[in-house]
Enzyme design. Structure first.
Site, short mmCIF file in Angstrom:
data_model
loop_
_atom_site.label_atom_id
_atom_site.label_comp_id
_atom_site.label_asym_id
_atom_site.label_seq_id
_atom_site.Cartn_x
_atom_site.Cartn_y
_atom_site.Cartn_z
N ILE A 110 0.86 -1.18 0.00
CA ILE A 110 0.00 0.00 0.00
C ILE A 110 0.90 1.23 0.00
O ILE A 110 1.90 1.29 0.71
CB ILE A 110 -0.97 0.01 1.20
CG1 ILE A 110 -1.93 1.20 1.11
CG2 ILE A 110 -0.22 -0.01 2.53
CD1 ILE A 110 -3.07 1.14 2.12
N ILE A 141 4.95 -1.12 2.81
CA ILE A 141 4.60 0.27 2.58
C ILE A 141 5.38 0.77 1.36
O ILE A 141 6.61 0.68 1.32
CB ILE A 141 4.91 1.13 3.81
CG1 ILE A 141 4.26 0.53 5.07
CG2 ILE A 141 4.43 2.56 3.56
CD1 ILE A 141 2.75 0.35 5.00
N LYS A 142 4.66 1.30 0.38
CA LYS A 142 5.31 1.79 -0.84
C LYS A 142 5.71 3.25 -0.66
O LYS A 142 4.90 4.10 -0.29
CB LYS A 142 4.36 1.66 -2.04
CG LYS A 142 4.12 0.24 -2.47
CD LYS A 142 3.19 0.15 -3.67
CE LYS A 142 3.92 0.39 -4.97
NZ LYS A 142 3.05 0.09 -6.14
N ILE A 143 6.97 3.50 -0.93
CA ILE A 143 7.54 4.85 -0.87
C ILE A 143 8.20 5.14 -2.20
O ILE A 143 9.00 4.33 -2.69
CB ILE A 143 8.56 4.96 0.27
CG1 ILE A 143 7.89 4.72 1.63
CG2 ILE A 143 9.24 6.33 0.26
CD1 ILE A 143 8.85 4.69 2.81
#
Length: 371
Positions: A110, A141-143
């Site tokens: 996400i 977690i997408k960064i």
């Protein structure tokens, strides 16, 4: 159910197949479970465009939107609940895969709010917040790999949170992403964290590179330039894998590996072929390596299952040949640094646009419940 022969071959070759899509309908219908059972799907990636497509015009979310609005949540709060609920549910669906693979697969990603792509501290805060809200060990977690995203990646990895680094277009930026990951592991080690629980993938975009470079090659119009069409996307990814081999075979990572650290796998993203003149499995067949991830839209997944044929596994020699091809592209007049800067800027803008459209959709739905 039996797994498809072609997707099983990819899995056996070290390629983890993740589906580049998620929706409530896909989970309710059993479609996602079927892909797990028959197409070797062992993870899911999401992005703002995927959520916008999943929620806009779909009745499955109406009741929740009305309930959450009635509870006084604003539009941003409603969107957070809808998206994190879907990611949590998908994470639970993959919990067995996650356990069996010791955390490498069974992952659901996400993304932080794309409007924060150039804000380091706010990205860190939201990454930590999303991790807590989803509340599942197999969430990633997408960064984005923007300049501001790089220190955020280090900080979030250092906090013990697994990260999917997205929007990587150039080998040079990929090198910086690897450095950010290793720095994060070093921070985590100093803090006494268990490095074996921290995982990361580096999402290297493929088809968008071909789209941009092909247009420039065609504009140049020379025979030498046009002969290079449709090759740069694969070569760029293959060259990146050469960097992976160097970095994760080097002494800096070896010291971390001794403490339980995991490699940061290359993930091939944007693998749907946009030019119908090209093979629809070219970004799968030519990017086989152990270990890697290929996140595919369902159309590409089905093409790979039907007629995909894996090429030779990536190695240092192939990576070197890929670097040479990129040098040829530059030599005919394509400014590769400009290509990658344009693609990063457009990537952030596209995700921002999709997110704003999602907010507008939910806002309209909220207004209709009050009418």
């Amino acid at each position: 159910m039996a797994q498809n022969t072609n997707t099983q071959a990819l899995s056996d070759a070290g390629v983890s197949i993740w589906l580049d899509d998620l929706s409530r309908e896909r989970m309710d219908s059993g479609s996602l479970q079927e892909l797990i059972d028959t197409r070797n799907v062992v993870g899911v990636t999401t992005n703002p465009s995927i959520f916008q497509a999943a929620i806009s015009g779909r009745s499955e979310y109406d009741a929740d939107i009305a309930r959450l609005a009635g509870e006084g949540k604003d539009v941003d709060g409603i969107v957070e609940v809808l998206t994190t609920d879907d990611v949590r549910r998908a994470s639970d669906l993959f919990s067995g895969v996650h356990a069996a693979s010791h955390g490498f697969d069974g992952r659901v990603s996400i993304e932080v709010d794309p409007r924060l792509a150039h804000e380091t501290e706010k990205t860190i805060e939201q990454a930590e917040h999303l991790y807590e809200v989803v509340g599942r060990d197999n969430v990633m977690i997408k960064i984005p790999a923007t300049e501001a995203g790089l220190p955020a990646i280090t900080a979030v990895i250092g906090a013990g949170i697994s990260v999917n680094v997205t929007l990587i277009f150039s080998v040079e930026r990929y090198q910086a992403v690897i450095d950010a990951y290793l720095a994060g592991l070093e921070q985590a080690a100093k803090a006494g964290r268990d490095l074996s629980t921290i995982h990361s993938v580096a999402s290297f975009f493929v088809s968008r590179v071909d789209s941009e470079i092909d247009a420039r090659l065609e504009a140049l119009g020379t025979e030498e330039a046009t002969a290079l069409r449709g090759q740069a996307g694969v070569a760029n990814a293959q060259a990146a894998f050469g960097e992976y081999l160097d970095a994760f075979g080097g002494s800096r990572f070896e010291a971390l590996k001794a403490q339980g650290a995991n490699v940061q796998r290359a993930l091939w993203a944007s693998t749907g072929v946009k030019n119908t003149e090209y093979s629809d499995t070219m970004y799968v067949d030519n990017l086989v390596a152990d270990p890697t991830v290929n996140t595919m839209p369902e159309k590409t997944l089905e093409a790979a299952a039907d007629h995909g044929r894996a090429a030779e596994a990536l190695n240092a020699e192939i990576a070197a040949s890929a670097v040479a091809l990129l040098e040829r592209v530059a030599a005919v007049g394509v400014d590769l640094a400009d290509v990658f800067a344009v693609l990063e800027s457009e990537g952030v803008e596209k995700f921002e646009k999709a997110w704003n459209e999602l907010l507008e959709t939910v806002s309209s739905s909220v207004e209709s419940t009050r009418a």
